[in-house]
Motif scaffolding. Structure first.
Motif, PDB file in Angstrom:
ATOM      1  N   ARG A 261     -11.914 -25.735   9.919  1.00 33.14           N
ATOM      2  CA  ARG A 261     -10.753 -25.122   9.072  1.00 33.14           C
ATOM      3  C   ARG A 261     -11.152 -24.080   8.038  1.00 33.14           C
ATOM      4  NH1 ARG A 261      -9.543 -30.776   5.368  1.00 33.14           N
ATOM      5  NH2 ARG A 261      -9.968 -29.680   3.335  1.00 33.14           N
ATOM      6  N   ASN A 262     -10.060 -23.316   8.009  1.00 32.52           N
ATOM      7  CA  ASN A 262     -10.175 -22.286   6.910  1.00 32.52           C
ATOM      8  C   ASN A 262      -8.778 -22.246   6.021  1.00 32.52           C
ATOM      9  OD1 ASN A 262     -11.176 -19.769   5.676  1.00 32.52           O
ATOM     10  ND2 ASN A 262      -9.949 -18.653   7.002  1.00 32.52           N
TER      11      ASN A 262
ATOM     12  N   LEU B 134     -13.870 -21.260   4.730  1.00 37.02           N
ATOM     13  CA  LEU B 134     -14.163 -21.774   6.099  1.00 37.02           C
ATOM     14  C   LEU B 134     -15.314 -23.060   6.008  1.00 37.02           C
ATOM     15  CD1 LEU B 134     -13.762 -21.001   9.023  1.00 37.02           C
ATOM     16  CD2 LEU B 134     -15.591 -19.318   8.874  1.00 37.02           C
ATOM     17  N   HIS B 135     -14.805 -24.011   6.554  1.00 38.60           N
ATOM     18  CA  HIS B 135     -15.782 -25.127   6.883  1.00 38.60           C
ATOM     19  C   HIS B 135     -15.683 -25.507   8.302  1.00 38.60           C
ATOM     20  CE1 HIS B 135     -15.122 -26.030   2.372  1.00 38.60           C
ATOM     21  NE2 HIS B 135     -14.142 -25.338   2.525  1.00 38.60           N
ATOM     22  N   PHE B 136     -16.933 -26.145   8.501  1.00 31.73           N
ATOM     23  CA  PHE B 136     -17.031 -26.546   9.915  1.00 31.73           C
ATOM     24  C   PHE B 136     -17.193 -28.379  10.022  1.00 31.73           C
ATOM     25  CE2 PHE B 136     -18.241 -22.282  10.136  1.00 31.73           C
ATOM     26  CZ  PHE B 136     -17.544 -21.819  11.227  1.00 31.73           C
ATOM     27  N   GLY B 137     -16.962 -28.750  11.034  1.00 29.75           N
ATOM     28  CA  GLY B 137     -17.115 -30.297  11.000  1.00 29.75           C
ATOM     29  C   GLY B 137     -16.236 -31.207  10.652  1.00 29.75           C
ATOM     30  N   PRO B 138     -16.489 -32.342  10.946  1.00 29.39           N
ATOM     31  CA  PRO B 138     -15.494 -33.448  10.730  1.00 29.39           C
ATOM     32  C   PRO B 138     -15.241 -33.687   9.121  1.00 29.39           C
ATOM     33  CG  PRO B 138     -17.532 -34.579  11.620  1.00 29.39           C
ATOM     34  CD  PRO B 138     -17.746 -33.144  11.739  1.00 29.39           C
ATOM     35  N   PRO B 140     -15.141 -31.645   5.842  1.00 23.65           N
ATOM     36  CA  PRO B 140     -15.257 -30.675   4.841  1.00 23.65           C
ATOM     37  C   PRO B 140     -15.802 -30.866   3.530  1.00 23.65           C
ATOM     38  CG  PRO B 140     -12.938 -30.873   5.415  1.00 23.65           C
ATOM     39  CD  PRO B 140     -13.622 -32.047   6.221  1.00 23.65           C
ATOM     40  N   ALA B 141     -15.389 -32.219   3.004  1.00 20.82           N
ATOM     41  CA  ALA B 141     -15.499 -32.536   1.521  1.00 20.82           C
ATOM     42  C   ALA B 141     -17.126 -32.366   1.567  1.00 20.82           C
ATOM     43  CB  ALA B 141     -14.916 -33.902   1.249  1.00 20.82           C
TER      44      ALA B 141
END
Lengths: 280, 150
Positions: A261-262, B134-138, B140-141
């Motif tokens: 997500r971005n 931008l974050h990857f994976g289930p 993000p926190a």
């Protein structure tokens, strides 16, 4: 049997089209947004979809207020973009999948969704820009299209709950399709933004976070609000989250995995986001 | 029906009670139909040229009311909205005038365009690092920012 390979969600701000046309992807203003797309393209290369079911809203290219469908399902062999009046280039045409469209239509009406069907339907930047972002520099789109337009222009809008239910019914249609296509789902628009009124420029990262945090695993959380409450929380054009909610419904009831997500503020007047979900 | 209904239980009341916001519904759609129909015609380049060539005649052709015409002639965006213009269609008219959505925002909020853009950018300060970027994976926190992998 057909397989639903996952979902791709992104903002469709017209200014993105201008940035692509000028080649501004690496400019400081645009880079944080465009950096979200190499992972989308990598996912698409691995997911290898053949067809895209796209939930979007028309901005006055195909539909006017003389006849405004709440939900309109395309059933054409071909869909064209056209001049929208404010300077974007005219984007490539799309190849449709009429047989799958009619299967979706049959399934929806059997499930008592009284949709509008369109054998002739121009599609606007809300559909073309997400394709341009996902597949830049291709001669022809690598997926066939089934477009589903949702009224986000004129209240009463469909409720978030109704949108999720419609998406879930579309998902049942996709999973019962006898073809062997790999099907992806797309939801375009959002996130929070407001173009008009004294509150123009309003964005709400807190509500956007609520949406992004729940999209994969608990989309029903997004249906607790009325459409009017969504407008209050997300801005008058932030109601485009309805497209995301519907698309998420089509992925099915099981929790999905957030691939990436971005989120970046602002792109034009908009809090922009890009998400990829796939079955867990 | 109770005489006073909470906007929380009456979505229609909420359409007129969000600060700085009027949601476009049947009442406004009816009031603004001719204005919006004219704007919808601007998808066609020939129609845009005809409007530029003779603005008054073009407005008459679409049956605009006096209040529609006055708002268009004055380039008064808040007035266009008040007489039922819808921003999705008005954007096509704004394009003829060379106005983008930041210009429209400035006109409606009483700011300069630079001030309006600065306000938009300032919203970034409200974005938590766990949300922004931008974050990857289930999860993000808990995931570290992974821009370097983009």
């Amino acid at each position: 049997m057909a397989q639903v390979v996952g979902g791709y969600f992104t903002s469709h701000v017209p200014a993105i089209g201008g940035a692509i046309e000028r080649g501004d992807q690496q400019e400081a203003y645009w880079k944080p947004f465009f950096d979200g797309f190499p992972p989308v393209r990598q996912w698409l290369a691995e997911a290898r979809p053949d067809v895209a079911i796209v939930f979007y809203n028309d901005h006055g290219l195909n539909f006017f207020l003389d006849a405004m469908p709440t939900f309109a399902v395309g059933a054409a062999a071909r869909y064209d973009n056209a001049d929208e009046g404010w300077g974007l280039p005219v984007y490539k045409s799309f190849v449709g999948h009429p047989n799958l469209s009619w299967h979706v239509i049959e399934t929806l009406v059997e499930a008592e969704f009284d949709i509008t069907t369109c054998q002739n339907m121009k599609v606007d930047h809300a559909l073309s820009i997400p394709f341009e972002l996902a597949w830049p520099d291709v001669g022809a789109w690598p997926v066939k299209l089934v477009p589903i337009a949702i009224n986000t222009v004129q209240f009463p809008l469909p409720s978030p709950r109704r949108c999720l239910a419609l998406g879930q019914a579309v998902g049942r249609a996709l999973r019962s399709w006898k073809g062997d296509e790999r099907i992806m789902v797309m939801g375009t628009g959002g996130l929070s933004h407001q173009l008009e009124g004294a509150r123009a420029g309003f964005m709400n990262p807190e509500y956007d976070r609520f949406c992004l945090d729940n999209l994969a695993t608990d989309p029903a959380a997004l249906t607790a609000h009325s459409a009017e409450e969504v407008a209050e929380l997300a801005g008058t054009q932030g109601v485009e989250i309805l497209n995301w909610i519907t698309a998420r419904g089509a992925l099915g009831d099981a929790p999905q995995t957030m691939v990436m997500r971005n989120y970046h503020v602002p792109i034009s007047n908009t809090a922009a986001a890009t998400v990829v979900l796939e079955p867990a | 029906m109770p005489s006073q209904v909470s906007v929380r239980t009456d979505p229609r009341a909420l359409r007129r009670s969000i600060p700085g916001t009027v949601l476009f519904d049947g009442e406004l759609a009816e009031r603004g139909f001719a204005l919006n129909a004219m704007c919808y015609s601007f998808n066609d380049a020939e129609n845009r040229a005809a409007f530029v060539a003779d603005e008054e005649a073009y407005c008459r052709k679409f049956g605009l009311s006096e209040e529609h015409c006055a708002a268009v002639a004055a380039r008064d965006v808040p007035a266009m909205l008040a007489v039922g213009g819808n921003v999705y269609y008005l954007a096509k008219l704004a394009g003829i005038f060379g106005l983008n959505v930041q210009d429209l925002g400035a006109l409606q909020t009483g700011r300069s365009v630079a001030e309006f853009k600065a306000m938009l950018s300032a919203t970034r300060d409200l974005v938590d690092p766990a949300l922004g970027g931008l974050h990857f994976g289930p999860d993000p926190a808990s995931a570290a920012l992974q821009r370097e992998h983009a």
